[in-house]
Scaffold this motif. Sequence first.
Motif, PDB file in Angstrom:
ATOM      1  N   PRO A 192      25.470  38.565  12.577  1.00 51.73           N
ATOM      2  CA  PRO A 192      24.364  39.062  13.422  1.00 51.73           C
ATOM      3  C   PRO A 192      23.712  40.242  12.618  1.00 51.73           C
ATOM      4  O   PRO A 192      24.059  40.865  11.697  1.00 51.73           O
ATOM      5  CB  PRO A 192      25.043  39.975  14.754  1.00 51.73           C
ATOM      6  N   VAL A 193      22.089  40.047  12.793  1.00 50.73           N
ATOM      7  CA  VAL A 193      21.159  41.019  12.362  1.00 50.73           C
ATOM      8  C   VAL A 193      20.690  42.021  13.332  1.00 50.73           C
ATOM      9  O   VAL A 193      20.793  42.009  14.296  1.00 50.73           O
ATOM     10  CB  VAL A 193      20.254  40.191  11.770  1.00 50.73           C
ATOM     11  N   SER A 194      19.998  43.094  12.824  1.00 48.95           N
ATOM     12  CA  SER A 194      19.540  44.108  13.738  1.00 48.95           C
ATOM     13  C   SER A 194      18.412  44.900  12.826  1.00 48.95           C
ATOM     14  O   SER A 194      17.999  44.642  11.498  1.00 48.95           O
ATOM     15  CB  SER A 194      20.401  45.068  13.912  1.00 48.95           C
TER      16      SER A 194
ATOM     17  N   SER B 291      26.108  40.502  19.537  1.00 46.75           N
ATOM     18  CA  SER B 291      26.319  39.122  19.425  1.00 46.75           C
ATOM     19  C   SER B 291      27.739  39.040  18.459  1.00 46.75           C
ATOM     20  O   SER B 291      28.324  40.385  17.988  1.00 46.75           O
ATOM     21  CB  SER B 291      25.415  38.200  18.679  1.00 46.75           C
ATOM     22  N   HIS B 292      28.001  38.057  18.292  1.00 44.23           N
ATOM     23  CA  HIS B 292      29.447  37.728  17.457  1.00 44.23           C
ATOM     24  C   HIS B 292      29.163  36.417  16.509  1.00 44.23           C
ATOM     25  O   HIS B 292      28.686  35.594  17.119  1.00 44.23           O
ATOM     26  CB  HIS B 292      30.673  37.654  18.598  1.00 44.23           C
ATOM     27  N   GLU B 293      29.804  36.364  15.468  1.00 44.50           N
ATOM     28  CA  GLU B 293      29.767  35.262  14.731  1.00 44.50           C
ATOM     29  C   GLU B 293      30.322  34.030  15.393  1.00 44.50           C
ATOM     30  O   GLU B 293      29.626  32.892  15.195  1.00 44.50           O
ATOM     31  CB  GLU B 293      30.640  35.392  13.472  1.00 44.50           C
ATOM     32  N   SER B 294      31.110  33.881  16.366  1.00 41.70           N
ATOM     33  CA  SER B 294      31.384  32.784  17.314  1.00 41.70           C
ATOM     34  C   SER B 294      30.000  32.232  17.886  1.00 41.70           C
ATOM     35  O   SER B 294      29.997  30.959  18.376  1.00 41.70           O
ATOM     36  CB  SER B 294      32.458  33.151  18.289  1.00 41.70           C
ATOM     37  N   ASN B 295      29.254  32.991  18.150  1.00 40.83           N
ATOM     38  CA  ASN B 295      27.830  32.660  18.864  1.00 40.83           C
ATOM     39  C   ASN B 295      26.612  32.343  17.730  1.00 40.83           C
ATOM     40  O   ASN B 295      25.644  31.875  18.351  1.00 40.83           O
ATOM     41  CB  ASN B 295      27.447  33.514  19.899  1.00 40.83           C
ATOM     42  N   THR B 296      26.823  32.497  16.463  1.00 36.01           N
ATOM     43  CA  THR B 296      25.753  32.237  15.710  1.00 36.01           C
ATOM     44  C   THR B 296      25.948  31.578  14.784  1.00 36.01           C
ATOM     45  O   THR B 296      25.465  31.532  13.413  1.00 36.01           O
ATOM     46  CB  THR B 296      25.467  33.835  15.227  1.00 36.01           C
TER      47      THR B 296
ATOM     48  N   LYS C 264      21.167  34.127  19.483  1.00 33.98           N
ATOM     49  CA  LYS C 264      22.153  34.004  20.560  1.00 33.98           C
ATOM     50  C   LYS C 264      23.202  34.940  20.513  1.00 33.98           C
ATOM     51  O   LYS C 264      23.936  35.352  19.574  1.00 33.98           O
ATOM     52  CB  LYS C 264      22.662  32.510  20.337  1.00 33.98           C
ATOM     53  N   GLY C 265      23.411  35.480  21.830  1.00 33.70           N
ATOM     54  CA  GLY C 265      24.457  36.478  21.871  1.00 33.70           C
ATOM     55  C   GLY C 265      25.505  36.167  22.743  1.00 33.70           C
ATOM     56  O   GLY C 265      26.681  36.882  22.832  1.00 33.70           O
TER      57      GLY C 265
ATOM     58  N   GLN D  36      17.093  31.983  23.808  1.00 33.64           N
ATOM     59  CA  GLN D  36      17.013  32.629  22.304  1.00 33.64           C
ATOM     60  C   GLN D  36      16.178  31.671  21.422  1.00 33.64           C
ATOM     61  O   GLN D  36      16.052  30.528  21.622  1.00 33.64           O
ATOM     62  CB  GLN D  36      18.430  32.421  21.614  1.00 33.64           C
ATOM     63  N   ILE D  37      15.592  32.617  20.495  1.00 40.51           N
ATOM     64  CA  ILE D  37      14.401  31.766  19.592  1.00 40.51           C
ATOM     65  C   ILE D  37      15.143  31.382  18.328  1.00 40.51           C
ATOM     66  O   ILE D  37      14.145  30.676  17.846  1.00 40.51           O
ATOM     67  CB  ILE D  37      13.365  33.026  19.325  1.00 40.51           C
ATOM     68  N   SER D  38      16.481  31.342  18.256  1.00 39.09           N
ATOM     69  CA  SER D  38      16.821  30.742  16.977  1.00 39.09           C
ATOM     70  C   SER D  38      18.634  30.891  17.351  1.00 39.09           C
ATOM     71  O   SER D  38      18.945  31.536  18.110  1.00 39.09           O
ATOM     72  CB  SER D  38      16.601  31.664  15.942  1.00 39.09           C
TER      73      SER D  38
END
Length: 362
Positions: A117-119, A107-112, A65-66, A59-61
């Motif tokens: 998450p954005v799209s 993804s999920h807020e637990s991983n970010t 991350k997912g 992941q780049i940031s």
Amino acid sequence: MSLLFNSISLAGKTLKNRIVMPPMTRSRSTQPGDVANDLMATYYAQRASAGLIISEGTQISELGKGYAWTPGIYTGAQVKGWKKVTDAVHKAGGVMFAQLWHVGRVSHESNTGGRQPVSSSALQAEGVKVFIDENNSPGFVQSSVPRALSKEEIKAVVEEYRHAAQCAKDAGFDGIELHGANGYLINQFLDSQANNRTDEYGGSLENRLRFLKEVVSAVSTVFDSRAVGIRLAPLTTLNGAVDENPEQTYVEAVRALNELEAGYVHIAEADWDDAPEMAVSFKQAIREAFDGILIYAGKYTRDRAERALEEGWADMIGFGRPFVSNPDLPARLQQGIALAEHDPDTLFGGAEKGYTDYPVAS
């Protein structure tokens, strides 16, 4: 005469065969910090007989991350961790690219870090689950509803890709691959049913290609464009990304990548039971659109790989899960040695078991 074991040139490197170890998530980075480690260095070095190794998605940031325990490539500690890996691979005679990854809505807020998450668009990947860290165990949850990136934020994400490319170069990678497949962020801009934007990043095919082209241009300021590859998955519907006219979309995407002088395009074929088959005519159209190296992956055997190379629409072939349990896969393929089966329970997370303890053929 076998073509699979012939050398080929990529980004100024002579690859010893046409066999690719494609990116495979194994979720064994050191926590906290998502840092590549000595165990990962051993794993990749064991497989350095591949003509080309492409790292697992990195992941780049934090927002890119997912999944739990996947490595990053945007901090100083992560660069140092990956340097251990590339040093070990190079010492073993291998060539290695880093796959740069932003999962977008998968993804999920637990991983970010608690952030939404954005799209490309505020469209949820319905029914798509990701795994999170629940007291050092994987817990599967529905991916979150994303928010659409603003145009200013898109520019910032493009810069994150450029920064990650610089980190990959500092870590000693020979090149990079952009993950534009399997329903992740680049794919969320490309595929018509994952993108409902009405600005210059959505609507027409030309607009949906814009983000991909901007990312390729940005990372090509760090690595020569011939050391930049892109993974695409024209017919997969993984993580909810679907295109209404995949042949038109992806032939045009490949044509754009050719104009940007990318080094290779890596096609991930749908490989589940009853998956749609990618017609040879589609593959030949991609061949006509691209002057660089074409890599195909998706349940290839040696015989299928040889036919693809002989027919000319592929230049290299990726063998995914066979590399998990066969660190000496090129030798086994060349000598006709039976392949060992992998343990599915040890694919994601854990330590040495099912990772670095698979033996080479005697």
